[in-house]
Design a protein around this motif. Structure first.
Motif, PDB file in Angstrom:
ATOM      1  N   GLN A  63      -0.562  -8.124 -17.784  1.00 43.08           N
ATOM      2  CA  GLN A  63      -0.943  -8.968 -16.644  1.00 43.08           C
ATOM      3  C   GLN A  63      -0.064  -8.701 -15.425  1.00 43.08           C
ATOM      4  OE1 GLN A  63      -0.101 -10.108 -19.708  1.00 43.08           O
ATOM      5  NE2 GLN A  63      -1.431 -11.774 -20.347  1.00 43.08           N
ATOM      6  N   ASN A  64       1.154  -8.219 -15.658  1.00 46.73           N
ATOM      7  CA  ASN A  64       2.091  -7.953 -14.564  1.00 46.73           C
ATOM      8  C   ASN A  64       2.319  -6.469 -14.347  1.00 46.73           C
ATOM      9  OD1 ASN A  64       2.519 -10.705 -14.067  1.00 46.73           O
ATOM     10  ND2 ASN A  64       4.056 -10.830 -15.656  1.00 46.73           N
ATOM     11  N   SER A  65       1.496  -5.646 -14.983  1.00 43.69           N
ATOM     12  CA  SER A  65       1.628  -4.197 -14.805  1.00 43.69           C
ATOM     13  C   SER A  65       1.276  -3.814 -13.375  1.00 43.69           C
ATOM     14  CB  SER A  65       0.709  -3.462 -15.784  1.00 43.69           C
ATOM     15  OG  SER A  65      -0.655  -3.645 -15.403  1.00 43.69           O
ATOM     16  N   THR A  66       1.737  -2.666 -12.971  1.00 48.05           N
ATOM     17  CA  THR A  66       1.444  -2.190 -11.623  1.00 48.05           C
ATOM     18  C   THR A  66      -0.062  -2.051 -11.411  1.00 48.05           C
ATOM     19  OG1 THR A  66       3.577  -1.102 -11.509  1.00 48.05           O
ATOM     20  CG2 THR A  66       1.891  -0.318  -9.988  1.00 48.05           C
ATOM     21  N   ALA A  67      -0.771  -1.535 -12.410  1.00 53.11           N
ATOM     22  CA  ALA A  67      -2.221  -1.379 -12.282  1.00 53.11           C
ATOM     23  C   ALA A  67      -2.899  -2.730 -12.066  1.00 53.11           C
ATOM     24  CB  ALA A  67      -2.791  -0.686 -13.520  1.00 53.11           C
ATOM     25  N   ALA A  68      -2.483  -3.756 -12.823  1.00 51.24           N
ATOM     26  CA  ALA A  68      -3.076  -5.089 -12.672  1.00 51.24           C
ATOM     27  C   ALA A  68      -2.753  -5.679 -11.303  1.00 51.24           C
ATOM     28  CB  ALA A  68      -2.587  -6.011 -13.784  1.00 51.24           C
ATOM     29  N   ILE A  69      -1.523  -5.476 -10.853  1.00 50.07           N
ATOM     30  CA  ILE A  69      -1.122  -6.000  -9.543  1.00 50.07           C
ATOM     31  C   ILE A  69      -1.951  -5.350  -8.438  1.00 50.07           C
ATOM     32  CG2 ILE A  69       0.761  -5.927  -7.847  1.00 50.07           C
ATOM     33  CD1 ILE A  69       2.666  -6.365 -10.239  1.00 50.07           C
ATOM     34  N   GLN A  70      -2.152  -4.053  -8.531  1.00 49.88           N
ATOM     35  CA  GLN A  70      -2.906  -3.349  -7.500  1.00 49.88           C
ATOM     36  C   GLN A  70      -4.382  -3.750  -7.493  1.00 49.88           C
ATOM     37  OE1 GLN A  70      -1.527   0.605  -8.660  1.00 49.88           O
ATOM     38  NE2 GLN A  70      -0.442   0.757  -6.711  1.00 49.88           N
ATOM     39  N   ARG A  71      -4.895  -4.222  -8.637  1.00 47.00           N
ATOM     40  CA  ARG A  71      -6.297  -4.663  -8.711  1.00 47.00           C
ATOM     41  C   ARG A  71      -6.472  -6.126  -8.311  1.00 47.00           C
ATOM     42  NH1 ARG A  71      -6.078  -2.107 -13.776  1.00 47.00           N
ATOM     43  NH2 ARG A  71      -5.951  -4.134 -14.761  1.00 47.00           N
ATOM     44  N   ALA A  72      -5.381  -6.867  -8.216  1.00 47.77           N
ATOM     45  CA  ALA A  72      -5.460  -8.312  -7.973  1.00 47.77           C
ATOM     46  C   ALA A  72      -6.185  -8.614  -6.667  1.00 47.77           C
ATOM     47  CB  ALA A  72      -4.062  -8.912  -7.951  1.00 47.77           C
ATOM     48  N   GLY A 101       0.811  -1.215   0.000  1.00 49.38           N
ATOM     49  CA  GLY A 101       0.000   0.000   0.000  1.00 49.38           C
ATOM     50  C   GLY A 101       0.842   1.261   0.000  1.00 49.38           C
ATOM     51  N   ALA A 102       1.943   1.239   0.732  1.00 51.15           N
ATOM     52  CA  ALA A 102       2.812   2.419   0.828  1.00 51.15           C
ATOM     53  C   ALA A 102       3.986   2.331  -0.142  1.00 51.15           C
ATOM     54  CB  ALA A 102       3.323   2.552   2.255  1.00 51.15           C
ATOM     55  N   HIS A 103       3.984   1.314  -0.981  1.00 50.54           N
ATOM     56  CA  HIS A 103       5.081   1.084  -1.911  1.00 50.54           C
ATOM     57  C   HIS A 103       5.143   2.220  -2.930  1.00 50.54           C
ATOM     58  CE1 HIS A 103       8.058  -1.485  -3.708  1.00 50.54           C
ATOM     59  NE2 HIS A 103       7.448  -1.452  -4.864  1.00 50.54           N
ATOM     60  N   ASP A 104       6.331   2.738  -3.181  1.00 48.97           N
ATOM     61  CA  ASP A 104       6.529   3.833  -4.135  1.00 48.97           C
ATOM     62  C   ASP A 104       6.681   3.246  -5.541  1.00 48.97           C
ATOM     63  OD1 ASP A 104       7.154   6.079  -5.547  1.00 48.97           O
ATOM     64  OD2 ASP A 104       8.934   6.588  -4.381  1.00 48.97           O
ATOM     65  N   TRP A 105       5.556   2.925  -6.159  1.00 52.27           N
ATOM     66  CA  TRP A 105       5.566   2.269  -7.461  1.00 52.27           C
ATOM     67  C   TRP A 105       6.236   3.123  -8.527  1.00 52.27           C
ATOM     68  CZ3 TRP A 105       4.593  -2.712  -7.474  1.00 52.27           C
ATOM     69  CH2 TRP A 105       3.759  -3.253  -6.482  1.00 52.27           C
ATOM     70  N   SER A 106       5.994   4.434  -8.541  1.00 55.55           N
ATOM     71  CA  SER A 106       6.519   5.274  -9.620  1.00 55.55           C
ATOM     72  C   SER A 106       8.047   5.325  -9.601  1.00 55.55           C
ATOM     73  CB  SER A 106       5.925   6.673  -9.569  1.00 55.55           C
ATOM     74  OG  SER A 106       6.244   7.297  -8.345  1.00 55.55           O
ATOM     75  N   THR A 107       8.650   5.413  -8.431  1.00 58.64           N
ATOM     76  CA  THR A 107      10.113   5.405  -8.345  1.00 58.64           C
ATOM     77  C   THR A 107      10.658   4.075  -8.827  1.00 58.64           C
ATOM     78  OG1 THR A 107      10.140   6.959  -6.515  1.00 58.64           O
ATOM     79  CG2 THR A 107      12.075   5.543  -6.763  1.00 58.64           C
ATOM     80  N   ARG A 108      10.040   2.989  -8.410  1.00 55.75           N
ATOM     81  CA  ARG A 108      10.522   1.657  -8.765  1.00 55.75           C
ATOM     82  C   ARG A 108      10.346   1.365 -10.251  1.00 55.75           C
ATOM     83  NH1 ARG A 108      12.175  -1.205  -3.724  1.00 55.75           N
ATOM     84  NH2 ARG A 108      11.633   0.333  -2.191  1.00 55.75           N
ATOM     85  N   GLN A 109       9.302   1.923 -10.866  1.00 61.92           N
ATOM     86  CA  GLN A 109       9.095   1.704 -12.300  1.00 61.92           C
ATOM     87  C   GLN A 109      10.224   2.303 -13.123  1.00 61.92           C
ATOM     88  OE1 GLN A 109       5.175   3.193 -13.173  1.00 61.92           O
ATOM     89  NE2 GLN A 109       4.179   1.497 -12.133  1.00 61.92           N
ATOM     90  N   ALA A 110      10.879   3.316 -12.626  1.00 61.63           N
ATOM     91  CA  ALA A 110      12.004   3.929 -13.334  1.00 61.63           C
ATOM     92  C   ALA A 110      13.177   2.954 -13.454  1.00 61.63           C
ATOM     93  CB  ALA A 110      12.437   5.205 -12.620  1.00 61.63           C
ATOM     94  N   TRP A 111      13.190   1.886 -12.670  1.00 62.68           N
ATOM     95  CA  TRP A 111      14.263   0.898 -12.705  1.00 62.68           C
ATOM     96  C   TRP A 111      14.061  -0.124 -13.822  1.00 62.68           C
ATOM     97  CZ3 TRP A 111      14.164  -0.604  -6.817  1.00 62.68           C
ATOM     98  CH2 TRP A 111      14.470   0.529  -6.054  1.00 62.68           C
ATOM     99  N   TRP A 112      12.864  -0.166 -14.403  1.00 65.85           N
ATOM    100  CA  TRP A 112      12.555  -1.174 -15.406  1.00 65.85           C
ATOM    101  C   TRP A 112      13.354  -0.955 -16.675  1.00 65.85           C
ATOM    102  CZ3 TRP A 112       6.492  -0.797 -15.326  1.00 65.85           C
ATOM    103  CH2 TRP A 112       6.018  -1.240 -14.078  1.00 65.85           C
ATOM    104  N   THR A 113      13.797  -2.037 -17.293  1.00 65.40           N
ATOM    105  CA  THR A 113      14.429  -1.988 -18.607  1.00 65.40           C
ATOM    106  C   THR A 113      13.349  -1.996 -19.684  1.00 65.40           C
ATOM    107  OG1 THR A 113      16.311  -3.185 -17.702  1.00 65.40           O
ATOM    108  CG2 THR A 113      16.125  -3.119 -20.099  1.00 65.40           C
TER     109      THR A 113
END
Length: 131
Positions: free
Chosen positions: A35-44, A17-29
């Protein structure tokens, strides 16, 4: 939630819930599949666990062993953190991990997973039709 699982003590269970998704997404190659997007994970509906530290994280669905995301800060790569995250996720799940929809264009993650002992069991072909 308890952190009494036997995995690398430099890693911890992070609050999703408190995870900083936007900062962590900047690490992605590359971006994960939808199915594994942040939005899908948050809706799971299934319980998810985020393991990691300030330099990397893994998103795991412990009920089925699905590893939805794994990322390490680019300047901290090649220091075994990704390997430690994989081992921690497997220890937490208590079963082999399933890693689905790995992008073939991301040669780095494919090489990393292969060197970590992952075995390709299914190859998926994406088809497009021009109208």
């Amino acid at each position: 939630e308890s952190t009494a699982h036997s995995f690398d003590d430099s890693l911890q269970i992070l609050s999703s819930g408190a995870h900083d998704w936007s900062t962590r997404q900047a690490w992605w190659t590359v971006n994960p599949s939808w199915q594994n997007s942040t939005a899908a994970i948050q809706r799971a509906r299934d319980r998810l666990v985020v393991l990691g530290n300030d330099d990397g994280y893994a998103v795991l669905f412990p009920s089925n062993g699905d590893l939805a995301q794994l990322a390490v800060r680019p300047e901290r790569r090649r220091r075994r953190l990704g390997t430690r995250l994989l081992h921690a996720a497997a220890a937490f799940a208590g079963k082999p991990l399933r890693i689905m929809n790995v992008d073939d264009d991301d040669e780095g993650i494919a090489r990393f997973l292969e060197q970590s002992g992952a075995k390709r069991t299914v190859r998926q072909i994406e088809m497009e039709r021009e109208l």
